[in-house]
Write a protein that holds these residues in place. Structure first.
Motif: not given
Length: 130
Positions: A104-108
């Protein structure tokens, strides 16, 4: 390293359902995007659905919306995994389904392209007969 193991594929008649499962082992102590891709012989792997284990992001590709659903495995016996519930199957859903993971780089969000996924399972065959 992360190892992914798919199960649940098989043969079904059009209109039927299947539930694919993907179990992860190895370095599970970090956040991943988990995704399902489908591949037809001679074609590239196409995104089916993805989920971000670190946030509340899930997405199903337009071709499968309303029929497929992706969800994390939350059973106590599962260290880490994801399911793909496939309903109202049609012959065009036939293919080899792969589970894939990306850190994951961004949780969104989660990547859409297969090249952005680092880890892959061996695939499980789904055959839908009309």
């Amino acid at each position: 390293l992360l190892q992914l193991d798919e199960s649940g594929g098989g043969s079904v008649q059009a209109g039927g359902s299947l539930r694919l499962s993907c179990a992860a082992a190895g370095n599970i102590y970090r956040l991943y995007c988990l995704a399902w891709f489908r591949q037809i012989p001679g074609q590239e792997r196409n995104l089916v659905a993805r989920v971000n284990t670190g946030g509340d992001f899930t997405a199903v590709a337009d071709s499968f919306k309303g029929r497929f659903a992706i969800a994390q495995d939350t059973t106590a016996s599962a260290a880490f995994g994801v399911h793909l519930q496939m309903d109202s199957l049609v012959s065009q859903d036939t293919g080899l389904y792969y589970c894939a993971a990306a850190p994951v780089i961004s949780r969104s969000r989660c990547p859409e392209h297969s090249a952005e996924y680092t880890y892959w399972g061996r695939g499980t065959q789904v055959t839908v007969s009309s």
